[in-house]
Write a protein that holds these residues in place. Sequence first.
Motif, PDB file in Angstrom:
ATOM      1  N   ASN A  87       9.462 -40.812  31.745  1.00 39.46           N
ATOM      2  CA  ASN A  87       9.157 -39.626  32.549  1.00 39.46           C
ATOM      3  C   ASN A  87       7.937 -38.859  32.080  1.00 39.46           C
ATOM      4  OD1 ASN A  87      10.747 -38.908  30.189  1.00 39.46           O
ATOM      5  ND2 ASN A  87      10.829 -36.834  31.029  1.00 39.46           N
ATOM      6  N   LEU A  88       7.228 -39.390  31.057  1.00 34.35           N
ATOM      7  CA  LEU A  88       6.087 -38.667  30.502  1.00 34.35           C
ATOM      8  C   LEU A  88       4.821 -39.506  30.636  1.00 34.35           C
ATOM      9  CD1 LEU A  88       7.675 -37.293  27.205  1.00 34.35           C
ATOM     10  CD2 LEU A  88       7.340 -36.057  29.359  1.00 34.35           C
ATOM     11  N   PRO A  89       3.730 -38.904  31.049  1.00 33.21           N
ATOM     12  CA  PRO A  89       2.475 -39.647  31.181  1.00 33.21           C
ATOM     13  C   PRO A  89       1.811 -39.871  29.828  1.00 33.21           C
ATOM     14  CG  PRO A  89       2.123 -37.348  31.751  1.00 33.21           C
ATOM     15  CD  PRO A  89       3.603 -37.500  31.520  1.00 33.21           C
ATOM     16  N   MET A  90       1.069 -40.955  29.724  1.00 32.56           N
ATOM     17  CA  MET A  90       0.283 -41.234  28.528  1.00 32.56           C
ATOM     18  C   MET A  90      -1.066 -40.549  28.702  1.00 32.56           C
ATOM     19  SD  MET A  90       0.777 -43.510  25.738  1.00 32.56           S
ATOM     20  CE  MET A  90       1.614 -44.942  26.356  1.00 32.56           C
ATOM     21  N   ASN A  91      -1.059 -39.210  28.591  1.00 35.29           N
ATOM     22  CA  ASN A  91      -2.265 -38.429  28.892  1.00 35.29           C
ATOM     23  C   ASN A  91      -2.759 -37.607  27.713  1.00 35.29           C
ATOM     24  OD1 ASN A  91      -0.299 -36.477  28.729  1.00 35.29           O
ATOM     25  ND2 ASN A  91      -0.518 -35.752  30.849  1.00 35.29           N
ATOM     26  N   GLY A  92      -2.285 -37.940  26.508  1.00 38.01           N
ATOM     27  CA  GLY A  92      -2.747 -37.224  25.323  1.00 38.01           C
ATOM     28  C   GLY A  92      -2.005 -35.939  25.041  1.00 38.01           C
ATOM     29  N   LYS A  93      -0.953 -35.648  25.826  1.00 39.18           N
ATOM     30  CA  LYS A  93      -0.220 -34.392  25.651  1.00 39.18           C
ATOM     31  C   LYS A  93       1.135 -34.555  24.956  1.00 39.18           C
ATOM     32  CE  LYS A  93      -2.303 -32.209  29.721  1.00 39.18           C
ATOM     33  NZ  LYS A  93      -2.059 -31.538  31.022  1.00 39.18           N
TER      34      LYS A  93
ATOM     35  N   GLY B 170      17.333 -33.984  32.854  1.00 39.47           N
ATOM     36  CA  GLY B 170      18.738 -33.610  32.960  1.00 39.47           C
ATOM     37  C   GLY B 170      19.374 -33.127  31.678  1.00 39.47           C
ATOM     38  N   PHE B 171      18.600 -33.054  30.593  1.00 37.38           N
ATOM     39  CA  PHE B 171      19.156 -32.629  29.313  1.00 37.38           C
ATOM     40  C   PHE B 171      18.450 -31.372  28.821  1.00 37.38           C
ATOM     41  CE2 PHE B 171      20.280 -37.075  29.475  1.00 37.38           C
ATOM     42  CZ  PHE B 171      21.572 -37.084  28.957  1.00 37.38           C
ATOM     43  N   PRO B 172      19.193 -30.494  28.145  1.00 30.83           N
ATOM     44  CA  PRO B 172      18.556 -29.304  27.588  1.00 30.83           C
ATOM     45  C   PRO B 172      17.650 -29.674  26.420  1.00 30.83           C
ATOM     46  CG  PRO B 172      20.834 -29.458  26.853  1.00 30.83           C
ATOM     47  CD  PRO B 172      20.644 -30.531  27.881  1.00 30.83           C
TER      48      PRO B 172
ATOM     49  N   GLU C  57      25.712 -30.572  20.111  1.00 26.40           N
ATOM     50  CA  GLU C  57      24.613 -30.768  21.058  1.00 26.40           C
ATOM     51  C   GLU C  57      23.739 -31.959  20.658  1.00 26.40           C
ATOM     52  OE1 GLU C  57      23.901 -26.195  22.643  1.00 26.40           O
ATOM     53  OE2 GLU C  57      23.062 -26.819  20.705  1.00 26.40           O
ATOM     54  N   ILE C  58      23.483 -32.088  19.364  1.00 26.58           N
ATOM     55  CA  ILE C  58      22.699 -33.235  18.900  1.00 26.58           C
ATOM     56  C   ILE C  58      23.482 -34.533  19.108  1.00 26.58           C
ATOM     57  CG2 ILE C  58      21.619 -34.324  16.904  1.00 26.58           C
ATOM     58  CD1 ILE C  58      21.046 -31.506  15.825  1.00 26.58           C
ATOM     59  N   ASP C  59      24.758 -34.489  18.795  1.00 26.22           N
ATOM     60  CA  ASP C  59      25.613 -35.664  18.989  1.00 26.22           C
ATOM     61  C   ASP C  59      25.630 -36.092  20.454  1.00 26.22           C
ATOM     62  OD1 ASP C  59      27.881 -37.510  18.077  1.00 26.22           O
ATOM     63  OD2 ASP C  59      28.877 -36.341  19.635  1.00 26.22           O
ATOM     64  N   ALA C  60      25.721 -35.138  21.355  1.00 25.63           N
ATOM     65  CA  ALA C  60      25.738 -35.460  22.785  1.00 25.63           C
ATOM     66  C   ALA C  60      24.440 -36.130  23.211  1.00 25.63           C
ATOM     67  CB  ALA C  60      25.983 -34.194  23.602  1.00 25.63           C
ATOM     68  N   ARG C  61      23.322 -35.666  22.660  1.00 26.27           N
ATOM     69  CA  ARG C  61      22.039 -36.264  23.001  1.00 26.27           C
ATOM     70  C   ARG C  61      21.957 -37.703  22.481  1.00 26.27           C
ATOM     71  NH1 ARG C  61      16.621 -34.919  23.272  1.00 26.27           N
ATOM     72  NH2 ARG C  61      17.213 -33.043  24.441  1.00 26.27           N
ATOM     73  N   ILE C  62      22.396 -37.901  21.244  1.00 33.46           N
ATOM     74  CA  ILE C  62      22.337 -39.249  20.668  1.00 33.46           C
ATOM     75  C   ILE C  62      23.201 -40.212  21.476  1.00 33.46           C
ATOM     76  CG2 ILE C  62      22.918 -40.647  18.649  1.00 33.46           C
ATOM     77  CD1 ILE C  62      22.196 -38.167  16.937  1.00 33.46           C
ATOM     78  N   ARG C  63      24.393 -39.772  21.871  1.00 37.85           N
ATOM     79  CA  ARG C  63      25.257 -40.637  22.677  1.00 37.85           C
ATOM     80  C   ARG C  63      24.601 -40.977  24.011  1.00 37.85           C
ATOM     81  NH1 ARG C  63      30.514 -40.970  20.731  1.00 37.85           N
ATOM     82  NH2 ARG C  63      31.013 -39.482  19.079  1.00 37.85           N
TER      83      ARG C  63
END
Length: 553
Positions: free
Chosen positions: A390-396, A469-471, A481-487
């Motif tokens: 979802n992220l462009p390779m635009n140097g940002k 879709g994620f905070p 919250e970190i655990d939820a992201r890793i899962r």
Amino acid sequence: MEATEADYIIVGGGLAGCALASRIHHGNPSLRVLVIEAGTDPSGNPLVTTPMGGLTLTGSELDWAYTSLPQSQTNNRVHTNNAGKVLGGGSVINYGGWSRGDPADYDEWARVVGDPRWSYAGLLPFFRRSESYFDSKADPEKYGFSGPMHVTSVLASDPNRKYGLRQAIRDAWTELGVKYNPDPSESLSGLSDYLENWRNGLRQPSTLAYGLGGVQVLTNAMVHRVVFSTVDVGQPIASAVLLADGRLIAASKEIILSAGTFRTPQILMLSGIGPPATLSKHNVPQIYDAPQVGQNLFDHFAHFQFWKIRNPEKGLAIGSPLWKDPALFKGMPCDWAVNESIPLHILDPAVQADNQLASRSGKEYNLSLLHPSRSYVETTILYAPAGATNLPMNGKYIASSVMLCLPTSRGSVTISSASPTDPPVIDSNYYDTNADRVSLIHGTRRILEALLNTSAGKAYIETEAAPPGFPVLDTKATDMEIDARIRAAGISHKHAAGSAAMGTVLGNDLRVKGVQGLRVVDASILPVPVGGHPQATLYAIAEQAAELILQSS
């Protein structure tokens, strides 16, 4: 004319198989060595050696891209398990990272199998034999300088290869108390230069670095099974391989499986070596009762994140108009590898909980690996949003990886049928233990602190760029919250191993137990996880295996 017989047949022309074949041939040129590879010969494909080729070839027609069963620990996601479908194997599609594990990792391996040949001291001559280390002033007792695999650091590859975030990243980790480690051969712990096996800005697949001159190679040829000759007294002898197209090729001395962590146990089972219930289910005649074939699967599970740069106009990442110097493309855009242990007050309760669960459920976790002085997570920062959809390779944007080096979760590999063309069934079982969870959560918290809560990090990094879709995670994120992201987002670092382990499936000389004339030489032999990136370890394994084989030929 294709061979119908060889002295040594190597099934699988991957990283280890090519290195092994080369070393056997050069050790005794009179031996007939045949490599049989299911994939293609990539000669003429410029992406095999050119910069960023690994990023392009992963998921291509040169990748088996095996899928796992849905994994309950990671939100029932199906994971892709990349494996080279090509002569050169994983060395063609990988990203070139190079590092040994901690010496204690190999010493644990030696302890488990009761053989000092597989300790750090036992493997050290073979590490040296495989490499040509960039620093001529380095200790020759630790490093090699005449091996086929050229190992370099970022600035050693080209003094103009100066990434704009190099000093800032180092300063951020220094603020967190991480010390610079100039010699990771003694211990991985700390911040070290990111090493890679690039040479003059080109990647080095094993088939090119070691060379297969004098070795017969058969590509686009899938092996169905190993054929055994029966004798009146003693064990069955591996005498030939049967290809999927019906061709039979005999081996007068030995057959060596180097088909990788997923395919090697599959071939063993299709050959009648495996769990009796599995063989019976698929009508495969049993040669030897080997219940541990396909068990003990582990991998370097990892949490990748992406970050928005505060001042992209400074040309700090790939995609920037200022990113023009060819030197910047002479390797992966990465400066540092940070290896850390897990604090005892975090690790101990997790180990105790896992021990209690293991005793109740009958599961076996190799918790002897857990010791707070060892490196459990490796963190790297890549100056590009590699892998972000979802992220462009635009140097940002840039990316980070927090890799679990010493997982205690164990999965399995099995077969779905008696057909060699049906893919293996992979139950990865990532992130299954408390120890793995607290380690990755702690590692994620450390990268959040480094980039968002140090003066050096805050000067360059604006925020995490969360998946859709994620905070956004920041330093105030809770463990839950970190655990939820890793899962939801954790994936393999493509370092699977252990599925035909030494000590259970194999003897210490790499011979398959219960039969004669059959060995395994690939990542599946590892009885325990090893930190770092697996290339260095696999080449050392191939080097020692070649010596063992030549001594017995």
